[in-house]
Every structure is written in C-alpha cells, then in structure tokens.
Design a protein around this motif. Structure first.
Motif, PDB file in Angstrom:
ATOM      1  N   VAL A 108       0.913  -1.229  -0.237  1.00  0.00           N
ATOM      2  CA  VAL A 108      -0.037  -0.005   0.085  1.00  0.00           C
ATOM      3  C   VAL A 108       0.835   1.268   0.195  1.00  0.00           C
ATOM      4  CG1 VAL A 108      -1.607   1.348   1.229  1.00  0.00           C
ATOM      5  CG2 VAL A 108      -1.988  -1.312   1.228  1.00  0.00           C
ATOM      6  N   ALA A 109       0.420   2.249  -0.678  1.00  0.00           N
ATOM      7  CA  ALA A 109       1.245   3.328  -0.877  1.00  0.00           C
ATOM      8  C   ALA A 109       1.061   4.276   0.438  1.00  0.00           C
ATOM      9  CB  ALA A 109       1.017   4.168  -2.109  1.00  0.00           C
ATOM     10  N   LEU A 110       2.103   4.212   1.255  1.00  0.00           N
ATOM     11  CA  LEU A 110       2.229   4.957   2.406  1.00  0.00           C
ATOM     12  C   LEU A 110       3.071   6.579   2.111  1.00  0.00           C
ATOM     13  CD1 LEU A 110       3.321   2.595   5.098  1.00  0.00           C
ATOM     14  CD2 LEU A 110       1.114   3.154   4.388  1.00  0.00           C
ATOM     15  N   ARG A 111       2.647   7.289   3.117  1.00  0.00           N
ATOM     16  CA  ARG A 111       3.325   8.766   2.797  1.00  0.00           C
ATOM     17  C   ARG A 111       4.136   8.983   4.094  1.00  0.00           C
ATOM     18  NH1 ARG A 111       1.903   7.878  -1.462  1.00  0.00           N
ATOM     19  NH2 ARG A 111       0.654   8.996  -2.838  1.00  0.00           N
ATOM     20  N   GLU A 112       4.959   9.828   4.321  1.00  0.00           N
ATOM     21  CA  GLU A 112       5.551  10.425   5.464  1.00  0.00           C
ATOM     22  C   GLU A 112       5.357  11.822   5.453  1.00  0.00           C
ATOM     23  OE1 GLU A 112       9.703   9.493   5.044  1.00  0.00           O
ATOM     24  OE2 GLU A 112       9.457   7.277   4.908  1.00  0.00           O
ATOM     25  N   THR A 113       5.640  12.574   6.641  1.00  0.00           N
ATOM     26  CA  THR A 113       5.352  13.983   7.001  1.00  0.00           C
ATOM     27  C   THR A 113       5.981  14.155   8.436  1.00  0.00           C
ATOM     28  OG1 THR A 113       3.844  15.724   6.994  1.00  0.00           O
ATOM     29  CG2 THR A 113       3.278  13.824   8.296  1.00  0.00           C
ATOM     30  N   LEU A 160       1.759   8.214   7.231  1.00  0.00           N
ATOM     31  CA  LEU A 160       0.229   8.282   6.717  1.00  0.00           C
ATOM     32  C   LEU A 160      -0.082   7.333   5.847  1.00  0.00           C
ATOM     33  CD1 LEU A 160       0.606  11.984   5.421  1.00  0.00           C
ATOM     34  CD2 LEU A 160      -0.042  11.392   7.686  1.00  0.00           C
ATOM     35  N   GLU A 161      -1.319   6.678   6.085  1.00  0.00           N
ATOM     36  CA  GLU A 161      -1.878   5.599   5.343  1.00  0.00           C
ATOM     37  C   GLU A 161      -2.927   5.783   4.619  1.00  0.00           C
ATOM     38  OE1 GLU A 161      -3.089   2.455   7.896  1.00  0.00           O
ATOM     39  OE2 GLU A 161      -4.285   3.787   9.242  1.00  0.00           O
ATOM     40  N   PRO A 162      -3.262   5.552   3.450  1.00  0.00           N
ATOM     41  CA  PRO A 162      -4.374   5.885   2.637  1.00  0.00           C
ATOM     42  C   PRO A 162      -5.393   5.418   3.227  1.00  0.00           C
ATOM     43  CG  PRO A 162      -3.092   4.042   1.469  1.00  0.00           C
ATOM     44  CD  PRO A 162      -2.278   4.522   2.599  1.00  0.00           C
ATOM     45  N   VAL A 163      -6.728   6.121   3.086  1.00  0.00           N
ATOM     46  CA  VAL A 163      -8.020   5.696   3.533  1.00  0.00           C
ATOM     47  C   VAL A 163      -8.878   5.715   2.533  1.00  0.00           C
ATOM     48  CG1 VAL A 163      -9.820   6.560   5.145  1.00  0.00           C
ATOM     49  CG2 VAL A 163      -7.597   6.780   5.936  1.00  0.00           C
ATOM     50  N   ALA A 164      -9.789   4.748   2.229  1.00  0.00           N
ATOM     51  CA  ALA A 164     -10.733   4.661   1.417  1.00  0.00           C
ATOM     52  C   ALA A 164     -12.155   4.679   1.596  1.00  0.00           C
ATOM     53  CB  ALA A 164     -10.851   3.089   0.707  1.00  0.00           C
ATOM     54  N   GLU A 165     -12.886   5.501   0.921  1.00  0.00           N
ATOM     55  CA  GLU A 165     -14.374   5.424   1.244  1.00  0.00           C
ATOM     56  C   GLU A 165     -15.045   4.274   0.651  1.00  0.00           C
ATOM     57  OE1 GLU A 165     -15.798   8.967  -0.625  1.00  0.00           O
ATOM     58  OE2 GLU A 165     -15.124  10.352   0.946  1.00  0.00           O
ATOM     59  N   VAL A 166     -15.725   3.444   1.498  1.00  0.00           N
ATOM     60  CA  VAL A 166     -16.102   2.062   1.182  1.00  0.00           C
ATOM     61  C   VAL A 166     -17.605   1.938   1.469  1.00  0.00           C
ATOM     62  CG1 VAL A 166     -16.206  -0.444   1.892  1.00  0.00           C
ATOM     63  CG2 VAL A 166     -13.868   0.934   2.033  1.00  0.00           C
ATOM     64  N   ASP A 177     -15.320   5.028   6.257  1.00  0.00           N
ATOM     65  CA  ASP A 177     -13.795   4.891   5.934  1.00  0.00           C
ATOM     66  C   ASP A 177     -13.051   3.973   6.510  1.00  0.00           C
ATOM     67  OD1 ASP A 177     -14.892   7.282   4.585  1.00  0.00           O
ATOM     68  OD2 ASP A 177     -14.292   8.708   6.119  1.00  0.00           O
ATOM     69  N   VAL A 178     -12.369   3.333   5.758  1.00  0.00           N
ATOM     70  CA  VAL A 178     -11.395   2.189   6.217  1.00  0.00           C
ATOM     71  C   VAL A 178      -9.943   2.215   5.888  1.00  0.00           C
ATOM     72  CG1 VAL A 178     -11.239  -0.335   6.418  1.00  0.00           C
ATOM     73  CG2 VAL A 178     -13.388   0.883   5.935  1.00  0.00           C
ATOM     74  N   PRO A 179      -8.860   2.248   6.420  1.00  0.00           N
ATOM     75  CA  PRO A 179      -7.506   1.999   5.932  1.00  0.00           C
ATOM     76  C   PRO A 179      -7.424   1.036   4.929  1.00  0.00           C
ATOM     77  CG  PRO A 179      -7.672   2.280   8.357  1.00  0.00           C
ATOM     78  CD  PRO A 179      -9.046   1.996   8.163  1.00  0.00           C
ATOM     79  N   GLU A 180      -6.649   1.277   3.709  1.00  0.00           N
ATOM     80  CA  GLU A 180      -6.462   0.479   2.733  1.00  0.00           C
ATOM     81  C   GLU A 180      -5.721  -0.824   3.193  1.00  0.00           C
ATOM     82  OE1 GLU A 180      -5.347   2.016  -0.938  1.00  0.00           O
ATOM     83  OE2 GLU A 180      -7.113   3.489  -0.977  1.00  0.00           O
ATOM     84  N   LEU A 181      -4.872  -0.540   4.314  1.00  0.00           N
ATOM     85  CA  LEU A 181      -4.017  -1.726   4.564  1.00  0.00           C
ATOM     86  C   LEU A 181      -5.090  -2.705   5.185  1.00  0.00           C
ATOM     87  CD1 LEU A 181      -1.374   0.137   6.699  1.00  0.00           C
ATOM     88  CD2 LEU A 181      -0.939  -1.451   4.664  1.00  0.00           C
ATOM     89  N   ASP A 195     -18.001  -1.344  -3.173  1.00  0.00           N
ATOM     90  CA  ASP A 195     -17.072  -0.478  -3.965  1.00  0.00           C
ATOM     91  C   ASP A 195     -16.224   0.207  -3.274  1.00  0.00           C
ATOM     92  OD1 ASP A 195     -18.197   2.245  -3.334  1.00  0.00           O
ATOM     93  OD2 ASP A 195     -19.886   1.445  -4.253  1.00  0.00           O
ATOM     94  N   ARG A 196     -14.910   0.815  -3.449  1.00  0.00           N
ATOM     95  CA  ARG A 196     -14.233   1.583  -2.729  1.00  0.00           C
ATOM     96  C   ARG A 196     -13.364   2.794  -3.835  1.00  0.00           C
ATOM     97  NH1 ARG A 196      -9.050  -2.312  -1.950  1.00  0.00           N
ATOM     98  NH2 ARG A 196      -8.072  -0.621  -1.480  1.00  0.00           N
ATOM     99  N   SER A 197     -13.051   3.900  -2.828  1.00  0.00           N
ATOM    100  CA  SER A 197     -12.507   4.893  -3.818  1.00  0.00           C
ATOM    101  C   SER A 197     -11.570   5.731  -2.716  1.00  0.00           C
ATOM    102  CB  SER A 197     -13.700   5.935  -4.502  1.00  0.00           C
ATOM    103  OG  SER A 197     -14.183   6.532  -3.249  1.00  0.00           O
ATOM    104  N   TYR A 198     -10.365   6.163  -3.319  1.00  0.00           N
ATOM    105  CA  TYR A 198      -9.350   6.797  -2.389  1.00  0.00           C
ATOM    106  C   TYR A 198      -9.878   8.051  -1.821  1.00  0.00           C
ATOM    107  CZ  TYR A 198      -5.508   9.744  -0.973  1.00  0.00           C
ATOM    108  OH  TYR A 198      -4.680  10.576  -0.335  1.00  0.00           O
ATOM    109  N   ALA A 199      -9.672   8.263  -0.571  1.00  0.00           N
ATOM    110  CA  ALA A 199     -10.413   9.299   0.270  1.00  0.00           C
ATOM    111  C   ALA A 199      -9.184  10.442   0.546  1.00  0.00           C
ATOM    112  CB  ALA A 199     -11.288   8.890   1.363  1.00  0.00           C
TER     113      ALA A 199
END
Length: 736
Positions: free
Chosen positions: A524-529, A645-651, A690-694, A714-718
């Motif tokens: 899963v595509a994580l981010r840093e900040t 940071l982890e991606p969260v999807a709208e499910v 809203d659910v973490p994609e992990l 269904d899911r989409s990136y939030a």
C-alpha cells in the motif's frame, strides 16, 4: 412448447445455414450458481437436439477422450462458451456462463449476447446458496426487461422438494408478484432408492394434463390416471390464473371467472407472449439422460419453451448506438440488410488459430474478408488509463461456429446470430465492429470493478521480455481484469474479482503465453510527514585534488495541512547562497522528499524554508547544492518525529439487512469508521465507512465469506491519515 399436442424432432447440430433469418434464431444465456448443473444441462440439450451423440460422441462421430472432456469442462466452468443447436427449424445459441462469483464478468458478457436467460437452480443445494449467487443477476435482467425462465436440476438428490423450490423461486424472484414465477410442469418421480432419493422419470404438463414419460429411455406421452389427475388441479388452476393475469386479452379473466373453460391453445399462446415480454417466468425440471437413453428428461420441453416462448433477436431491445463522438442514433432494428453493427463479447487465444473473438451481430451481416471499423471504449470512460479508447480498420478472418472443440466454417453471420471470428488482432472484448463508411459505437455493458490486488514480477529475463505484451493481451481478453503500474510502490499489480479469477489469470499467463511470474505481497502506498518543526544543515564539502565540491545550506521545516504537498520557500539574504544555486537546493530537497526520509515513502505536507548557506567561488556547483539540500532534509528528519500516513478509502458495502450488524462489526475491527447507512432497494442496506486500505486488501474475498456471497462493495481513495503509532513503529522497525 412441450405442452403442445404435436411432437418435436431435433435436427443435427453444426454450422447454421447461410442467410438464416433472425426470426429463426434464439440466443439464451444459462445462468446459475456453481454446481447447479448448467454445463450438464447444455450437453443434455445438445444431445436431445442431435448435436451430441451418446458416450461423448459428437454428431460427426468424433470421440472426445476423457482427458479432453475434463479439460473442456474445466475451461467452461470459468469461461463463457457457446453451444449452437438446431431445433424445430430454429438455431438455438446456448451461452453457458460460469457459476463462480469470481467470473461475473463472463456472465454479463453472456447476458449481453443473449435475448433471454435460463436460470438454473439445484434442488440439491441449500436455498440460501441459490439466493446468494443468482438474485443479483436476476435483478440485472429485470432492469433491462430480459425474459427469464427457471429450470430445477438434481431432483434425484434433492434436499428441497420441487414444490418447495418453486415456492422459494417465487419468493426470491417474483418480487411483488410471486404468481409470475410458477411451474409449467410437475415432476414425476420413480420409486425411492436405497439412499432415500427418488429418481426423476418424467414430467406432467399442467395445461394439457399429459404425462411425458422418460422411464423407458425414450419420451412417451400418455394421459394421467385418475389418481394422478387430482393432485394437479390446484397447481393447474394457479398456473392458468397466472397466465390469464398477464394476458393482453382483458376479457379473458372475466370469462374464466365466469366459468368458461379457456382452450389450451389460447393459454399456450398467451403464455408464450408473457414469457417473451419478460412478465411471466415458468419453472421447469430437467435431468440428463439415463444410461442408454437418447433424451434427457425435460430437455424437449425446454427446447420447445426456448423456441416457442423466448423472443427472437428482432423482439428483444438492442443496445443503444451512437457515433464515435457520442451523437445518438436511432435504435437498431436487427435488419440483416441494415448497417453492420456487431460486438466482441469474448476474446480468447487458440494455440493454432491465434486470437479468436466471439461476436454478436446486432445489425447487418458479417462476412469473411470484410474490412470493418473497430472502435473500443474500454470500460466506458474515454480517460480510463488502463483501457483508453482505440480504433482501427481491420480485415475479418474466417467465420466459424463452435462445435465441441472444433470450429465449423460459416459463409456469413446475420443480425441476431453469433460467430467466432479469427484474426481480429486489434479488437478487444467489448469493442464495436461496424462498416468502414459509417463507424458506429454500441453503449458498453457494465463491468464489475476488480477489487482484489495481486502484485507480480517476471520470474526471469526471458519472462520479462514477454510480460508486458502478455499482460496487455490478458487485459484485452478479460475486461474484469485491471492492470496497474503503481507509481508510488513501483509494483505491477493485477486487480481481479477473487482468488479463482487470479488463479485463472496466472494460469493463462503460464499456459497460453508461456510467461512465468512470481507473486509478491501487495504494498500500500504510504506517505511520510513531519509531526513538528525542525531544522537541518546540509554540508557537502569535498577536496580531493583538482576541482572540489562545496555547498552548505540551512533549512527550516514545518508541517502543513493534508494535501499541501511539498512547498519550498527562499528566505536567503545577502546572497549567502547565489541565486543560480537556490533552484539546485530546491531540486535536491524535492528529490529527497520523493525518496522519503524514514521508511522510504514519499514525504508530503511540509514547507521547507531555505534561510542561509555558503558557497565557494570555484568549487560550488549545481550538483553540490542538490546534495546539500538532500542532506539538510535528512538531518531535519533525524531531529524531528516523522509520522507515517496511510491511505484511507471510502467504502460502500451493499448487503441484505440480515448482515448489516456483522458487516459493521467487521468494519470496526478493521479500524474503519462507519459514516452512515441507507436503505437500498428491498431488504438491502448500504453501509458507508472510511477504512484504511491496509485493512481491506482481501476484503473482496472476506466479505463474500462473511455474507455467504450476498454482499458486494465499492471503494475509492479518500485521503491519507496518520497511522497509529504502534503500527507505524512496526513499519519503521522493518525498514531499519
């Protein structure tokens, strides 16, 4: 239909005669849950029609070996296949669709090519299994007004008796009118065997009250005895009332209620019209032929229903058609002399003939060696990255009709018919074929969104050379597969509908294209900040003889709101860093941010302020200040706390009401936040969260298990959100 007074005689199968009119064609998709017996039923229908002989022999005497038959059955269990047969002067194209939920894309392709659907349900399986895998497809057919009938199989090993199965079908598929789903025949069962099950030996027609007896190996007809007639009265009366309720003759009900006996011919005519309109759905029973028998039980009745009750291609509404630029055009009328409009409903690869396209012709006539315009709209979106719009002119190869594992040549394929077309190298599944003078485009059918990811990589150098081309062909054949080259993780990801779908895709890569791939965990595509402000100093000074390297820069870093990206600000005074090298510092900072500073994930949502530095009149350079900028950012990260940071999807999860509680509990266990629920149709609820994609990498499989196959999502990136500290620590520890 089978209740008609005269007998039907099957004709041998094979290639249809050139110029057959659409009125003599019937296109029927067989739909049902896995294990319902669709493929066995297709073979029984082919045997009854004379296309398939006994003991695995096809009409021309070719014998199918056990190994070939097993391989053929396995392929048909996961792929759409066409079996054409001739019956009573009609060509019946039987489209055998897969029963596994993973291959619903093939089912929808079959429904696109068909003008009616035959739903096959097994009495040997629990009613819940029937509801789980067929109700959604039934509703799809209802939405487009597709005529439907039902056939019950496995009555000899039934867990649920026929009368209970018809009641269940009425409740599941009848909607507000259960009397729109009624049996046309009642089964005749033989003596119970030692295992307690009674074999199906024949059928009793409710309209003519004639018994069709298969117990002697051949279909025989005789009237019921006095003891057999009494149990039919109630079912017959209900059937007659159901038919009259759908009749276009408004006086028929009054005449019937007034005591008038409605003649059988009138009832059969009204029944056929109601079936063709899709307002009445008869239920039949069927079983394959016993050892030595020529006909399967109920197969004559089914073929008569198909030819007499199901619509011709001229009667069923055809897909909307536009010009390639989207301008609407009048509806197609299915005229064989009209403009050519055809569609590729399935694409496969044959080791001997290459690419083979199963094509449904909706208008005009397709002939070998025609030059056609191919237009593809991918998944219906001109901007879809994986399936962009494409068009080309190509020459049609040989036209053939499938016959077992053979292909029989055709002179032409008229409107309403289906054929296999060779060498359509530029055409993909879902593409429209039309005349070169007037390019046209059919509205796309809906394709399920693949939601189960699998990362792959070439096994060796030889595989790497062939992988890209093979994957492109795989995606062209199956619109339910999505290919992604993830720019953040660098992984090559296949998105499929389920595990079985993934297995078939990998098998095709290996067996059809000769490519070996290794599967790797999907990342899963994580981010840093930065969690807070920090400072950093980058010093890159080297003097090793000759031209040296000298660059020093000092930066301040502060976090920004989500979605801000990386902002660079120049606040150098007094020329401490010469103007040409400020851009070099920014380039180095951004390059380091893209590589990450803690766990190798891109750094986002920060402001970097260049406030001071030093340069050398001789040894400073663009490369030196790029390196210094990267070093300064790494030093600032070492001083501050870096947050993952982890991606969260709208499910959105659509489930029957009975499963709302378990689904919401499961989502909470996945660190999800339920944002609302709403009713969506009869007995169904849409749960939004809203659910973490992990946490939802395998949700396509796990939701199916949790809801017994009845749920879909269904899911989409939030957005990206901070990962919980304990999970972030594990990721950072693995990196270290």
């Amino acid at each position: 239909m089978g209740d008609k007074a005269h007998a039907r005689t099957g004709a041998a199968g094979g290639a249809p005669a050139a110029g057959r009119h659409p009125r003599a064609l019937r296109n029927v998709a067989l739909v049902g849950h896995s294990g319902s017996g669709k493929t066995t039923l297709v073979e029984a229908l082919a045997q009854t029609a004379g296309a398939l002989g006994r003991a695995g022999r096809v009409e021309d005497g070719t014998t199918v070996s056990d190994h070939e038959e097993i391989e053929h059955r396995q392929n048909r269990s996961v792929q759409l296949s066409l079996v054409p047969v001739d019956w009573d002067g009609h060509r019946v194209n039987l489209l055998d669709t897969p029963g596994y939920a993973d291959f619903v894309g093939e089912v929808r392709a079959g429904l696109r090519a068909a003008d009616a659907a035959l739903f096959v349900v097994s009495a040997a399986q629990e009613a819940e299994a029937v509801a789980a895998t067929t109700r959604a497809l039934w509703e799809e057919c209802a939405a487009v007004g597709m005529p439907r009938a039902l056939v019950v199989t496995h009555l000899d090993t039934a867990r649920t008796p026929f009368d209970a199965m018809t009641r269940i079908c009425g409740e599941l598929f009848g909607g507000d009118d259960p009397d729109a789903v009624l049996p046309l025949y009642l089964p005749v069962l033989g003596p119970e065997a030692a295992d307690g099950h009674a074999p199906l030996t024949g059928l009793t027609g409710l309209l003519t009250q004639r018994i069709f007896d298969y117990s002697g190996g051949e279909r025989a007809e005789h009237p019921p005895s006095g003891d057999e007639r009494a149990p039919l009265a109630e079912a017959r009366a209900r059937l007659i009332e159901g038919i009259i309720a759908e009749s276009e003759d408004e006086t028929l009900m009054d005449r019937y209620l007034g005591g008038e006996a409605i003649d059988t011919a009138t009832l059969i005519t009204d029944l056929e019209r109601a079936v063709a309109r899709g307002t009445f759905h008869p239920v039949l029973a069927a079983a394959p032929a016993a050892e030595g028998a020529r006909q399967g039980i109920g197969t004559v009745e089914l073929l008569d229903l198909i030819t007499g009750g199901f619509p011709t291609p001229l009667e069923h509404p055809l897909p909307a058609v536009t010009t390639p630029d989207g301008s609407p055009l009048p509806a197609l009328d299915g005229d064989p002399e009209g403009p050519l409009v055809a569609e590729v409903v399935k694409t496969s690869s044959d080791p001997y003939v290459g690419r083979l396209s199963l094509v449904r012709v909706f208008s005009g006539t397709l002939r070998p060696d025609d030059t056609v315009h191919v237009y593809g709209h991918g998944l219906g979106s001109p901007t879809h990255e994986d399936r962009p719009c494409h068009e080309a002119r190509t020459r049609v190869g040989a036209l053939t009709s499938p016959f077992g594992k053979q292909q029989r040549p055709l002179d032409a394929c008229v409107a309403g018919d289906l054929a296999c077309v060779a060498r359509l190298e530029t055409a993909e599944t879902g593409d429209t074929l039309s005349g070169t003078g007037h390019p046209l485009l059919l509205a796309p059918w809906t394709t399920p969104d693949p939601l189960l990811p699998l990362a792959v990589r070439a096994h060796g150098k030889a595989d790497e050379d062939k992988l890209s081309h093979s994957l492109a062909r795989l995606v062209a054949e199956d619109p339910a597969i999505r290919l992604e080259q993830n720019p953040d993780t660098g992984q090559l990801v296949l998105w499929c509908l389920g595990e079985a779908h993934l297995d078939v895709a990998l098998d095709r890569l290996r067996d059809h294209y000769g490519v070996q791939v290794d599967t790797v965990p999907h990342r899963v595509a994580l981010r840093e900040t930065f969690a807070g402000p920090a400072t950093g100093r980058g010093r890159h000074v080297k003097q090793s003889g000759g031209h040296g390297q000298y660059a020093v820069c000092e930066i301040d870093v502060e976090p920004l709101p989500p979605g801000s990206g990386v902002e660079f600000v120049d606040r150098v005074v007094g020329g401490a860093v010469p103007r040409p090298f400020i851009a070099s510092v920014e380039k180095g900072v951004r390059a380091q941010a893209a590589r990450g500073v803690a766990a190798g994930h891109p750094l986002v949502d920060i402001r970097v302020v260049l406030r001071d530095g030093k340069a050398h009149s001789v040894d400073s350079s663009d490369a030196a200040f790029q390196t210094a900028g990267a070093l300064a950012l790494r030093e600032a990260a070492a001083e501050a706390h870096v947050r993952l940071l982890e991606p969260v999807a709208e499910v959105g999860v659509l489930v029957p009401d009975d499963y709302v509680g378990p689904v919401m509990s499961d989502l909470s266990g996945r660190r999800g936040r339920v944002t609302g629920t709403e009713q969506s149709g009869s007995g169904r609820t849409l749960v939004r969260a809203d659910v973490p994609e992990l946490e939802i990498g395998r949700y396509a499989v796990e939701l199916r298990a949790l809801t017994h196959g009845t749920g879909r999502f269904d899911r989409s990136y939030a957005r990206h959100e901070p990962m919980p500290p304990q999970l972030a620590d594990r990721v950072l520890a693995r990196r270290g």
